[in-house]
Design a protein around this motif. Structure first.
Motif: not given
Length: 188
Positions: A74-83, A100-104, A121-135
């Protein structure tokens, strides 16, 4: 396209059916008292998400579709598009954020994702199962609340809401399940 028998359809199998691409979600072999056995399969359309229940006789043949798995960054978001960038060819593709949905919201710069592709043609996307985020925000602990196992609402740095244990405070980093959008544990 390889042909398989109706009784070989198992969860995860992708088939071409009624002019579309369908993934088997559940399958149950049914052996009625009279007549031949059949496979009761719950299918999900990979393009529009519709669900369908179908019966496939053991001697019926269907076309199994082989999907190509490709790693992208994943590089960056550009408006409603993800690059995203293909990690082999370095070509860039754009995908709609609503595809991509809410998981974007979990996408982070440089994050490796896997795309299931059919005929490039992309059919589905798989993200890492876990991510680390700050509260970013968390309600303060109410005295005596730590004795119970009630969770409190918190807002993550990406804006998503998640329930966390009462001892988690603003500024702490936690591990979040990207599929269930749930707190897993404190980050190391």
């Amino acid at each position: 396209m390889p042909k398989i028998n109706g009784n070989q359809i198992t969860p995860g199998t992708v088939i071409e059916h009624d002019g579309g691409l369908w993934a088997a979600v559940k399958s149950t072999t049914v052996k009625p008292g009279k007549g031949g056995a059949f496979n009761q399969v719950e299918l999900k359309n990979l393009i529009d998400g519709r669900k369908l229940n179908e019966r496939f006789r053991a001697d019926a043949t269907v076309d199994e579709v082989e999907l190509e798995l490709k790693d992208f960054s994943f590089l960056y978001a550009q408006g409603e598009e993800l690059v995203f960038m293909d990690l082999e060819s370095y070509e860039q593709i754009e995908l709609a954020a609503d595809w991509v949905g809410e998981r974007a919201a979990f996408l982070q710069d440089g994050m490796k994702v896997t795309l299931r592709m059919h005929e490039a043609r992309p059919i589905s996307i798989k993200l890492p199962a876990y991510v680390t985020l700050e509260i970013a925000e968390a309600d303060p602990v109410v005295r005596g609340q730590t004795a119970t196992s009630t969770y409190k609402p918190a807002i993550l740095e990406n804006g998503l809401r998640v329930l966390v244990p009462p001892f988690i405070e603003k500024g702490e980093r936690i591990v979040v399940d990207t599929n269930e959008v749930t707190y897993m544990r404190r980050a190391d």
